[in-house]
Design a protein around this motif. Sequence first.
Motif, PDB file in Angstrom:
ATOM      1  N   THR A 220       0.888  -1.124  -0.096  1.00  0.00           N
ATOM      2  CA  THR A 220      -0.051   0.010   0.102  1.00  0.00           C
ATOM      3  C   THR A 220       0.855   1.034   0.113  1.00  0.00           C
ATOM      4  O   THR A 220       0.415   2.318  -0.402  1.00  0.00           O
ATOM      5  N   LYS A 221       2.219   1.158   0.421  1.00  0.00           N
ATOM      6  CA  LYS A 221       2.863   2.173   0.600  1.00  0.00           C
ATOM      7  C   LYS A 221       3.351   2.746  -0.754  1.00  0.00           C
ATOM      8  O   LYS A 221       3.799   3.903  -1.162  1.00  0.00           O
ATOM      9  N   LYS A 222       3.427   1.902  -1.651  1.00  0.00           N
ATOM     10  CA  LYS A 222       3.712   2.144  -3.156  1.00  0.00           C
ATOM     11  C   LYS A 222       2.437   2.240  -4.163  1.00  0.00           C
ATOM     12  O   LYS A 222       3.032   2.512  -5.339  1.00  0.00           O
ATOM     13  N   HIS A 223       1.486   1.965  -3.611  1.00  0.00           N
ATOM     14  CA  HIS A 223       0.418   2.258  -4.495  1.00  0.00           C
ATOM     15  C   HIS A 223      -0.791   2.876  -3.952  1.00  0.00           C
ATOM     16  O   HIS A 223      -1.262   2.362  -2.686  1.00  0.00           O
ATOM     17  N   ASN A 224      -0.902   4.032  -4.243  1.00  0.00           N
ATOM     18  CA  ASN A 224      -2.049   4.991  -3.457  1.00  0.00           C
ATOM     19  C   ASN A 224      -3.684   4.368  -3.843  1.00  0.00           C
ATOM     20  O   ASN A 224      -4.425   5.289  -3.359  1.00  0.00           O
ATOM     21  N   ASN A 225      -3.639   3.585  -4.519  1.00  0.00           N
ATOM     22  CA  ASN A 225      -5.127   3.007  -5.131  1.00  0.00           C
ATOM     23  C   ASN A 225      -5.339   1.922  -4.166  1.00  0.00           C
ATOM     24  O   ASN A 225      -6.652   1.254  -4.258  1.00  0.00           O
TER      25      ASN A 225
END
Length: 341
Positions: A220-225
Amino acid sequence: MKIFIRADGGKDIGLGHIMRMLVLGEELQKSNEVGFICRNSISNKFEAGIKKIKEKSFKVIEISEEDYIGEIIEMQTKHNADVLITDSYDVDEEYFIKLKEYFRFTGYVDDVNKCKMDVDFIINQNINADDLYYWKNVGKNTKLLLGTQYCMLRNEFRQAYKSKVIKKEIQDILLTLGGMDNNNNTLKILEKIKDINKNLHVVIGSAFDKDLIEKIQDITKKHNNIYIYENANMDQLMLKCDVAISACGSTLYELAAMSVPTIGVVLAENQKFVAEKMKEMNLIYECFEIGAIEKINLLVLLNKLIEDEMLRYNIIKKEKALVNLYGVESLAKEINGIIRG
């Protein structure tokens, strides 16, 4: 009447048995005294299930893993309950025969019809219940309460479905594999779909290992979706989400009640026949066994479901006819009728 419900849940077996028995227990408690009997162990592998029950303010009597039949009998001599309802796969013909003589009425919540069952009533809420030839394993006086007319939906779903809005444009996808995930299946699926240009709402079960949660958080830290939910309000998530990837347990009926077209993931043998039946009847878009995950182009499947509005519409139309939203009320009425003669 005093009713004991025998069910377990935890890291090895998930929380499905516990969750549906809490729904039934709450309904039966309106006119009976209801308590739970649960196995526990030194390793605390059943602790998550016991915690769930206590959160609902039910009394829990804990028994051991080994001599649980003997301990139920010993417990019954002290408490003198009228009814024992069992929801567990750790049963056999001997279990039902031995315990029947200690209770006025016994019932079993079943999914697979695997052995002879000397009980007063059988409950199977699944869509394939009528295909299991129960007459082979029960007596002529056993009451059969079968099919989705007896779905044990939580009260929040019975209320929330009224607010569901069916959207033409898909923005929100739900990923939920139940309360337990010992094989990191949530992570495996998330890795395959993380780059989709939609919002992904990922449910963290109460029996997930800390290491798995941390790995999901790293993504989740690398993907804001991607959004993760611990102690999720599932009814609100299903209101928000337009399609889902879900384990093929009781959650499929909740998703149907909330009009969410779904791709099903078979995580256990007992889920396979329900999933295949629902796929055959176009109640879910697709299903696959988790062992085949590397062979499945999940992103292609998901995009097909997202892009085809008519496909989703046809699934939703069938979903609306599948589930009796008030099935647990019908079920409790039937059980009260049996135990009160």
